[in-house]
Design a protein around this motif. Structure first.
Motif, PDB file in Angstrom:
ATOM      1  N   GLY A  74      33.061  14.678  42.473  1.00  0.00           N
ATOM      2  CA  GLY A  74      34.112  14.273  43.389  1.00  0.00           C
ATOM      3  C   GLY A  74      33.571  14.028  44.785  1.00  0.00           C
ATOM      4  N   GLU A  75      34.459  14.178  45.763  1.00  0.00           N
ATOM      5  CA  GLU A  75      34.096  13.892  47.146  1.00  0.00           C
ATOM      6  C   GLU A  75      33.587  15.154  47.832  1.00  0.00           C
ATOM      7  N   ALA A 102      31.458   9.893  47.085  1.00  0.00           N
ATOM      8  CA  ALA A 102      31.610  10.753  45.912  1.00  0.00           C
ATOM      9  C   ALA A 102      30.316  10.797  45.105  1.00  0.00           C
ATOM     10  N   TYR A 104      29.216  11.884  41.189  1.00  0.00           N
ATOM     11  CA  TYR A 104      29.739  12.204  39.858  1.00  0.00           C
ATOM     12  C   TYR A 104      28.604  12.386  38.858  1.00  0.00           C
ATOM     13  N   THR A 136      36.699  17.835  47.647  1.00  0.00           N
ATOM     14  CA  THR A 136      37.686  17.677  46.576  1.00  0.00           C
ATOM     15  C   THR A 136      36.908  17.355  45.310  1.00  0.00           C
ATOM     16  N   LEU A 137      36.833  18.344  44.423  1.00  0.00           N
ATOM     17  CA  LEU A 137      35.986  18.238  43.244  1.00  0.00           C
ATOM     18  C   LEU A 137      36.761  18.598  41.986  1.00  0.00           C
ATOM     19  N   GLY A 165      42.821  12.327  36.798  1.00  0.00           N
ATOM     20  CA  GLY A 165      41.952  13.215  37.558  1.00  0.00           C
ATOM     21  C   GLY A 165      42.570  14.592  37.697  1.00  0.00           C
ATOM     22  N   ALA A 167      41.651  17.810  39.995  1.00  0.00           N
ATOM     23  CA  ALA A 167      40.749  18.242  41.064  1.00  0.00           C
ATOM     24  C   ALA A 167      41.328  19.407  41.843  1.00  0.00           C
ATOM     25  N   THR A 169      40.629  21.469  45.814  1.00  0.00           N
ATOM     26  CA  THR A 169      40.055  21.301  47.138  1.00  0.00           C
ATOM     27  C   THR A 169      39.517  22.634  47.629  1.00  0.00           C
TER      28      THR A 169
END
Length: 176
Positions: A74-75, A102, A104, A136-137, A165, A167, A169
Motif C-alpha cells: 500500500g501507501e 505505493a 506492492y 495505509t497498508l 481493497g 486496508a 491505517t
C-alpha cells in the motif's frame, strides 16, 4: 415476416417484473466480494527521524471463495525512501514493485478460504522526517477469470477486473 413473429412465445406482463427482479438479484450477486480479507497492521507509535520504521501486515482470507490474484502493501509515509523498502515473508517467489507512492508485493499463489499471509516491511525514515507519518497498508484482490491469474496489476486495472481493497491505517509520531 409474419411467420417469424408467430414463432416467438407470448410473454405475460408479470414475467417482465419477475425477470427484472431476477436480473437485479443477479447483479447484486455479481457485486458480492469474491473473497473477503481480515487485515491487521502493526506499526510503532513513535520513531526517530533517520531511524527504522517497520510494518507487519497480516491478512486472512475469510471467504467465501479462494483468491488467486492478490497484492500486499500500500501507501507508505512520505518520510520513507520507497526504493529502500525491504520485506520478509515465508511465501516463496514473492515479487514487489512501485506504483506512485505505493509499494506492492505479490506471489503467484492461491489463497484458499482460511489461508493467511504475513509480510514485514522494513523501512528507514529520512533524517528530515517530521510530524506524524501515515501509512495505509493492506491487501487488494482481483476477481479474475480463469486464465487471467498471471496478468500484472496494471493489465488487470486496464481491463477493468473487479478489485477490492482491505486496508488499515497506521500513524507514527516522529520524535527527536
Amino acid at each position: 415476416m409474419l411467420a417469424g413473429a408467430l414463432l416467438l412465445p407470448a410473454v405475460p406482463a408479470s414475467a417482465t417484473t419477475a425477470t427484472t427482479a431476477t436480473a437485479a438479484k443477479s447483479a447484486a450477486v455479481m457485486d458480492d466480494p469474491f473473497s473477503v480479507f481480515k487485515v491487521t497492521l502493526k506499526a510503532p507509535k513513535t520513531a526517530k527521524a533517520g531511524g527504522r520504521l517497520n510494518y507487519t501486515i497480516s491478512a486472512i482470507n475469510t471467504g467465501p471463495y479462494y483468491a488467486d490474484r492478490w497484492f500486499l502493501g500500500g501507501e507508505f509515509p512520505k518520510g520513507v525512501d520507497l526504493k529502500r523498502i525491504r520485506f520478509r515473508t515465508s511465501i516463496a517467489d514473492t515479487e514487489c514493485f512501485l506504483e506512485g507512492r505505493a509499494f506492492y508485493c505479490f506471489a503467484n499463489q492461491v489463497m484458499e478460504k482460511g489461508d493467511s499471509v504475513t509480510m514485514i516491511f522494513e523501512t528507514k525514515l529520512s533524517k528530515k522526517a517530521k510530524g506524524v507519518q501515515k501509512a495505509t497498508l493492506g491487501i487488494i484482490t482481483y476477481d479474475v477469470d480463469q486464465g487471467a491469474e498471471n496478468m500484472s496489476k496494471e493489465e488487470l486495472d486496464r481491463l477493468g477486473f473487479p478489485v477490492r481493497g482491505y486496508a488499515k491505517t497506521a500513524k507514527t509520531k516522529i520524535v527527536r
